[in-house]
Design an enzyme around this catalytic site. Structure first.
Site, short mmCIF file in Angstrom:
data_model
loop_
_atom_site.label_atom_id
_atom_site.label_comp_id
_atom_site.label_asym_id
_atom_site.label_seq_id
_atom_site.Cartn_x
_atom_site.Cartn_y
_atom_site.Cartn_z
N SER A 63 -53.68 63.68 41.96
CA SER A 63 -52.91 63.43 41.09
C SER A 63 -52.71 62.20 40.05
CB SER A 63 -51.16 63.34 41.72
OG SER A 63 -51.12 62.02 42.17
N ASP A 64 -52.29 62.94 38.68
CA ASP A 64 -51.96 61.47 37.78
C ASP A 64 -50.94 60.77 38.38
OD1 ASP A 64 -52.09 59.66 35.71
OD2 ASP A 64 -51.89 61.09 34.13
N TRP A 65 -50.72 59.20 38.09
CA TRP A 65 -49.85 58.70 38.76
C TRP A 65 -48.62 58.78 38.38
CZ3 TRP A 65 -54.42 58.06 39.81
CH2 TRP A 65 -54.99 57.03 40.81
#
Length: 751
Positions: A264-266
């Site tokens: 995932s992106d943060w």
């Protein structure tokens, strides 16, 4: 008597000596097939351990399995340099003294080299720095298409064309992963704006998705063998990209056969159930990125942590999806930190510095270089390369000549070991030549430079008014033999920066006024634009010489000086169209295309990709517009001739050949570009689409045959009825030239 040797590999103790490997558990034995190691390790893990490896334990790490000697996974930003370490659960820097990196040119610069061998070496070098810091995953490269010239993050990407992006990203990935570091290609997919980036819902038809926005990611997976992919913050067709059924299950892992890890992106994860079933494998940044309130034991409360474990224990979810996620994480660990053949890496080496300088110089694009008559000259001549014999005083004007650019811009901000500024690079190169280099500020823009605790240490504050600054610059310009204006954008918010888009296409801080005043005072003016995006140039017809510079990192000033002086013959070519003004953009005047229309029922912004395939030069060709500078454009200090272009058929597919000759007096490189047009298509197809290119270095007078082969995919469109790529029989035109607008030969061919 033989002695056993014990080596520490990725947290394991591996005994060396006679039959040592045969005594190891299967998962610890690198001689065993990868999938057997993965299954063995998986069989030994508890449910809690499995849950542990799929979510973060700190800002940039996940825990591994200490009991089994399976090491933690450590990630690092970013695409053009290894980010300094941050605190365990804070974005602020850890205060280390050994994490200063080599800042490589940003990816918009790398794309502008059109040099796939250089892209590979770039990947090797940045991979070596990540490996030296013992990182498992490099969070890059990015290959989102430049749909919007105002996108604040385009400097991290590889331009507007899917084929060029795919070729460059593939080589970058291969280079990185040769170092035992996983590349994490981002941001999958349709992540094309920073405004409303968490709530933008991309509505895109199937052909546009497949032909424009996915090919670079597909190349990254199929040809680059990327070990990991990062989902975007945006939504796609109403579902978050990080756990999007269509993007992840059907396309990435289904059609493309991706065997790596989806990260995932943060802060990009939004749902436990969707993350479980829609192929998100590792979750980072949730509840700890400032988007929402921090929770006690935040990491245990991630969507894919305790909530997931509790669903399994309650019998509401099986372990089938969990085991698949863990397999993918283990696969990545065995390929990186538990790979006994992993190189040692290196940091800040002379080779890395030299490569940064080479990439920087090769990326600079000479946009315009008209002849101008100087003082005492009988004949007009181009301003570049600098004629040091007839030049006594050069005036450099502009804030970007003295401003550090490695700090700021978002998560790609770096703590560089050094950064050569443009003014300093030019002064160093001209030292001892008898040429005086003076400086005038010209304008005041972003006077600071700080990001997450890293500061440039510069204070560029200047209280003079714009009129006073221009007056000084004009006064000094009249005394100079040549003026070099170095301006453009910077890494501040609403310029080239993550999290914000630009608010104007023109240059900020009143720079147009400065340029107009300078060229009126001294017509011998070189404008150097430093940016990661195209900009408007209303003074273009008045200014004889324009260079497109980029964010070039540690060796920025030296790279620029190399090109200005002719030590390096410019060979950069634009990876993006420079529209004459914003009205030429396909997004102009249509809020549904950008920034989107807010939905009444949700805090989401629907962005409709109704321009379809017509992005960049495809749009320019369709509308028969004349941009400031076309895609693929770039001049040289020498001249080239393309001749004898022809097309032959080999194994049923076309091969285009031509002869390229350096007709000038110095060595130089030219990029031969091949564009395809399907004349008899049953569907709407662009006038030209880049499908092959070759960068060729030639000595003066040298000729070389250039061969460009096309495969079936290069002739195909994506057929939405069959959901397959389709090449239709009929007539094609192959356009061979030096840019999308500079076509030297058009060749008919029939499939």
């Amino acid at each position: 008597m033989k002695q056993a040797i014990t080596l520490a590999i990725g947290g394991l103790l591996v005994a060396g000596g006679l039959n040592a490997q045969s005594k190891l558990p299967v998962y610890q034995n690198p001689a065993q097939p990868l999938e057997e190691r993965v299954e063995d390790a998986l069989s030994r893990m508890t449910l809690h351990e499995k849950i542990g490896v799929i979510h973060a334990q700190s800002k940039f790490s996940s825990p591994g399995v200490a009991r089994l000697g399976i090491p933690e996974v450590w990630c690092t930003d970013g695409p053009h340099g290894i980010r300094p370490d941050v605190l365990w659960d804070e974005w602020e820097q850890a205060g280390c003294t050994n994490d200063s990196c080599t800042a490589f040119p940003a990816l918009s610069a790398l794309a502008s080299t059109w040099n796939i061998e250089l892209a590979h070496q770039y990947g090797v070098s940045i991979g070596e720095e990540a490996r030296y810091r013992n990182k498992s995953v490099l969070l890059g490269p990015g290959c989102n298409i430049l749909r919007n010239p105002l996108n604040g993050r385009s400097f991290e990407y590889l331009g507007e064309d899917p084929y060029l992006s795919g070729q460059m990203v593939t080589q970058y990935i291969l280079g990185v992963q040769e170092q035992g570091v996983a590349a994490c290609v981002k941001h999958y997919a349709l992540n094309n704006n920073e405004v409303n980036r968490y709530t933008s819902n991309a509505i895109c038809d199937e052909r546009t998705l497949r032909e424009i926005y996915l090919p670079a990611f597909e190349a990254a997976v199929k040809e680059g063998k990327a070990m990991s992919i990062m989902g975007g913050y945006n939504l796609f067709r109403g579902q978050h990209a990080c756990h999007n059924d269509y993007l992840m299950n059907k396309i990435l892992k289904g059609e493309w056969g991706f065997d790596g890890t989806v990260i995932s992106d943060w802060g990009g994860t939004q749902s436990t159930v969707e993350a479980i079933h829609n192929s998100l494998d590792m979750e980072f940044g949730t509840w700890t990125d400032g988007l929402t309130m921090n929770k006690t034991n935040a990491y245990d409360n991630y969507f894919m942590a305790k909530p997931y474990e509790e669903l399994i224990l309650a019998g509401k979810e099986s372990t089938e999806q969990l085991d698949d996620k863990v397999r993918r994480v283990l696969r990545m660990i065995f390929r990186t930190s538990m790979n006994p053949n992993r190189p040692w890496g290196s940091m800040g080496s002379e080779a890395h510095i030299a490569l940064a300088r080479q990439v920087g110089a090769e990326s600079i694009v000479l946009l315009q270089n008209k002849a101008v008559r100087g003082k005492g000259q009988k004949k007009a001549a181009p301003l570049l390369p600098l004629n040091l014999a007839s030049t006594k005083r050069i005036l450099v004007v502009g804030e970007n000549a003295i401003k550090m650019m490695t700090v700021g811009g978002g998560s790609s901000s770096l703590k560089a070991r050094h950064e050569v500024l443009p003014l300093d690079g030019l002064k160093t190169r001209l030292a001892g030549t008898g040429v005086e280099v003076a400086y005038a500020r010209g304008y005041v823009g972003d006077v600071g430079g700080e990001y997450n605790g890293v500061s440039t240490g510069q204070s560029l504050k200047d209280d003079r008014s714009p009129a006073e600054l221009i007056a000084e610059a004009v006064r000094e310009a009249k005394l100079a033999d040549l003026v070099i204006f170095i301006g453009g954008l910077n890494k501040a918010d609403h310029q080239d920066a993550e999290g914000t888009d630009r608010q104007q296409y023109g240059l900020p801080y009143g720079q147009d006024d400065v340029i107009e005043a300078l060229v009126a005072a001294n017509p011998r003016l070189v404008v150097v634009n430093i940016s990661g995006n195209p900009v408007q140039m209303p003074w273009l017809k008045k200014v004889p010489c324009v260079l497109q510079d980029w964010y070039l990192g540690s060796e920025a000033g030296n790279s620029l000086a190399d090109v200005l002086t002719g030590d390096v013959n410019p060979s950069g070519r634009l990876a993006m169209t420079y529209y004459a003004d914003l009205t030429q953009s396909p997004l102009y005047g249509d809020e549904s295309r950008y920034p989107g229309l807010k939905r009444s029922d949700k805090n989401e912004w629907d962005i409709t990709y109704s321009e379809g395939l017509y992005v960049g030069y495809r749009h320019i060709d369709r509308q028969k517009l004349t941009p400031a500078f076309p895609f693929g454009h770039g001049l040289s200090y020498t001249t080239f001739k393309l001749a004898d272009a022809k097309v032959v058929t080999e194994n049923g597919l076309p091969v285009v050949t031509c002869t390229l000759t350096n007709t000038g007096k110095i060595a130089g490189a030219q990029v031969v570009q091949l564009y395809v047009n399907d004349v008899e298509a049953s569907v709407d197809r662009p006038v030209k689409e880049l499908k092959a290119f070759a960068k060729v270095m030639l000595q003066p007078g040298e000729s070389r045959e250039v061969k460009l082969s096309l495969n079936e995919r290069a002739l195909s469109f994506f057929d939405v009825e069959s959901m397959q790529w389709k090449a239709e029989p009929g007539k094609f035109l192959f356009h061979v030239g030096f840019s999308s607008a500079d076509i030297k030969a058009t060749l008919p061919w029939t499939l």
